[in-house]
Scaffold this active site. Structure first.
Site, mmCIF file in Angstrom:
data_model
loop_
_atom_site.group_PDB
_atom_site.id
_atom_site.type_symbol
_atom_site.label_atom_id
_atom_site.label_comp_id
_atom_site.label_asym_id
_atom_site.label_seq_id
_atom_site.Cartn_x
_atom_site.Cartn_y
_atom_site.Cartn_z
ATOM 1 N N ASP A 1 0.701 -0.926 0.048
ATOM 2 C CA ASP A 1 -0.018 -0.046 -0.008
ATOM 3 C C ASP A 1 0.866 1.244 -0.197
ATOM 4 O OD1 ASP A 1 -2.238 1.965 0.978
ATOM 5 O OD2 ASP A 1 -3.331 -0.010 1.076
ATOM 6 N N HIS B 1 -3.350 5.788 4.174
ATOM 7 C CA HIS B 1 -4.180 4.882 3.644
ATOM 8 C C HIS B 1 -3.662 3.431 4.263
ATOM 9 C CE1 HIS B 1 -5.876 1.715 0.667
ATOM 10 N NE2 HIS B 1 -6.851 2.745 0.933
ATOM 11 N N SER C 1 -11.272 -0.732 0.253
ATOM 12 C CA SER C 1 -10.142 -0.628 0.968
ATOM 13 C C SER C 1 -10.128 -1.064 2.475
ATOM 14 C CB SER C 1 -9.287 0.643 0.855
ATOM 15 O OG SER C 1 -8.836 0.754 -0.496
#
EC number: 3.4.21.-
Length: 533
Positions: free
Chosen positions: A181, A213, A379
């Protein structure tokens, strides 16, 4: 074939080539293009045929770099870039990859004349135009956390349990979890020192999560407060920049890193160099257009023993049109809501294996070592399932244990997680989409467990009652710390030489609700060797 570009035969530049002109095939390898993603100009991923060894690949790498260096057009190539990732993408060969020997290739930034020669090389299977990938979070909204509670309850949440997550406190212990990521805020207090920086793939980028994230996904997967598998070891594999975007080729290299790290750890454990290693999982909450290379990379990683969860995507469209969501051997995860609906943004379709909480998810963040944030997306759903993978892998005996059982392969665990998940609970599920959700932590009916797992040595079986949560059933340590929770009566398949004994002292029994005391009978060899599903 859709996505294949027909290119005319250009003069071969063979001065630096280790092969003869007459060894070049007349049939050129196809050049694949994603129809639903932004391409990186003049950037390509090259995949070799199955017969290519590491030695042949190394010779090819030198050959293609020499050809690239001989091109006078490379100066003009730098001026033509529209992607803006820095000079590193204009230097010819960029990354090489070898994923468990199943997928070997390289990526780089080349002039079309060079690519025309590459595609006619006898060792090349196919070429794919590199494209952008990005994170998959949606809007940020304020709400109470609920995802962990939902995955530990079969029925819809109520006012009394919407914020209660019931779990085995050692879930994730002995498992390595790779976050492929934007990176991880490894110093965040919720990771308790269990987070390590693995590798930064984008050239000239720094070893930190400048986006948040990856940190958020890691918190859901293995944070102390916000995570499913609270004892797993986290490893940051940075493939996306702080903007949340990156290239497909860098993601493939990130997969390669995680697979190689897993293979090395498993080998070291087998040779006695590492104790207590149970296995590895990976989460990829990112996506882009359709990419055969990325799907092949993920599938090769799964074949090598790495348990993979990937996000289905936030396009409210068929997940089969996106990668890595379409990777057949990974678990592709769609997003659900607190009201047990398919999230309005979640992708769907036959490639979606399961749904998990993905709307208004609270987890770890960047900016400080105590930061949190609430965001939404598939996600956020995928790391719930990646955490479950780590959770279940950890509850097996390690390979160095005297009570080790048959390896829990990614294919078997994927099948089992889907088998024990909740069916038919969600609304707004298209007809071609499996209505499978939550993969609740340890919620089983007797017939489900005995039918689905009776063939596995050392499997826990439930002789009576249908619980509403895992509670102490999945707790492998002595039970005083969990004695106030609902506990099942279970039995354990063990060698004849081992005698069962109660795990719970009388003081623990006295603190339990009277309605559950008679049901608390657990058998064991050693606490670390109990096997649960």
């Amino acid at each position: 074939m859709k996505g294949i570009l027909g290119l005319s035969l250009l003069p071969l530049l063979t001065a630096a080539s280790p092969v003869f002109v007459d060894s070049i095939h007349n049939e050129a390898a196809p050049i694949l293009s994603a129809t639903n993603a932004k391409e990186v100009p003049d950037s390509y991923i090259v995949v070799f045929k199955k017969h290519v060894t590491s030695e042949l690949a190394s010779a090819h790498h030198s050959w293609v770099q020499d050809i690239h260096d001989s091109q006078s057009e490379r100066t003009e190539l730098k001026k033509r870039s529209l992607f803006g990732l820095g000079d590193e993408v204009y230097l010819g060969l960029k990354n090489t990859f070898d994923i468990a020997g199943s997928l070997i290739g390289y990526s780089g930034h080349f002039h079309e004349d060079v690519i025309e020669q590459v595609r006619r090389h006898p060792d090349v299977d196919y070429i794919e135009r590199d494209s952008e990938v990005h994170t998959m979070e949606g809007a940020t909204e304020k709400n109470a956390p609920w995802g962990l509670a939902r995955i530990s309850h079969r029925d819809s949440l109520t006012f009394g349990n919407f914020n209660k997550y019931l779990y085995a406190s050692e879930g994730g212990e002995g498992v390595d979890a790779y976050t492929i990521d934007t990176g991880i805020n490894v110093d965040h207090v919720d990771f308790e020192g269990r987070a390590t920086w693995g590798k930064t793939i984008p050239t000239n980028d720094e070893d930190l999560d400048g986006n948040g994230h990856g940190t958020h996904c890691s918190g859901t997967m293995a944070g102390k407060k916000y995570g499913v598998a609270k004892k797993a070891n986290l490893y940051a594999v940075k493939v996306l920049r702080s903007s949340g975007s990156g290239t497909m080729s860098d993601v493939v290299s990130g997969v390669e890193y995680a697979v190689q790290a897993h293979i090395k750890k498993a080998k070291d454990a087998k040779n006695g160099k590492v104790k207590g290693f149970k296995g590895s999982v990976a989460n990829m909450s990112l996506g882009g257009g359709k990419s055969k290379t990325l799907e092949d990379a993920v599938n090769a990683g799964v074949e090598a023993g790495l348990h993979f969860a990937v996000a289905a995507g936030n396009d409210n469209a068929d997940a089969c049109n996106y990668s890595p969501a379409a990777a057949e051997k990974a678990i592709t995860v769609g997003a659900s809501t607190l009201a047990d609906e398919r999230a309005y943004f979640s992708n769907y379709g036959e490639c979606t294996d399961i749904f998990a909480p993905g709307l208004n998810i609270l987890s770890t963040w960047i900016g400080s070592n105590y930061a949190t944030n609430i965001i939404s997306g598939t996600s956020m759903a995928s790391p719930h399932i990646a955490g479950l993978l780590a959770y279940f892998v950890s509850l097996q005996p390690s390979s160095d244990s005297a009570f080790a059982v048959e390896e829990l392969t990614p294919a078997k665990l994927k099948k089992d997680i889907i088998a024990i998940a909740t069916e038919g609970a969600l609304t707004d599920i298209p007809s071609n989409t499996p209505n499978v959700s939550h993969a609740a932590v340890g919620i089983y009916k007797r017939n489900e467990l005995t039918q689905k797992f009776s063939s596995l040595p050392g499997t826990v079986v439930v002789p009576r009652t249908t619980p509403t949560s895992l509670a102490a059933v999945a707790t492998r340590s002595p039970l005083p710390r969990t004695a106030s929770r609902t506990v099942l009566r279970v039995s354990f398949t063990r060698p004849k030489s081992c005698s069962p004994r109660s795990l719970v002292p009388s003081t623990a029994r006295s603190r339990m609700p009277s309605s559950h005391r008679s049901e608390l009978v657990l058998s064991r060899r050693r606490s670390e060797d109990l096997v649960f599903f």
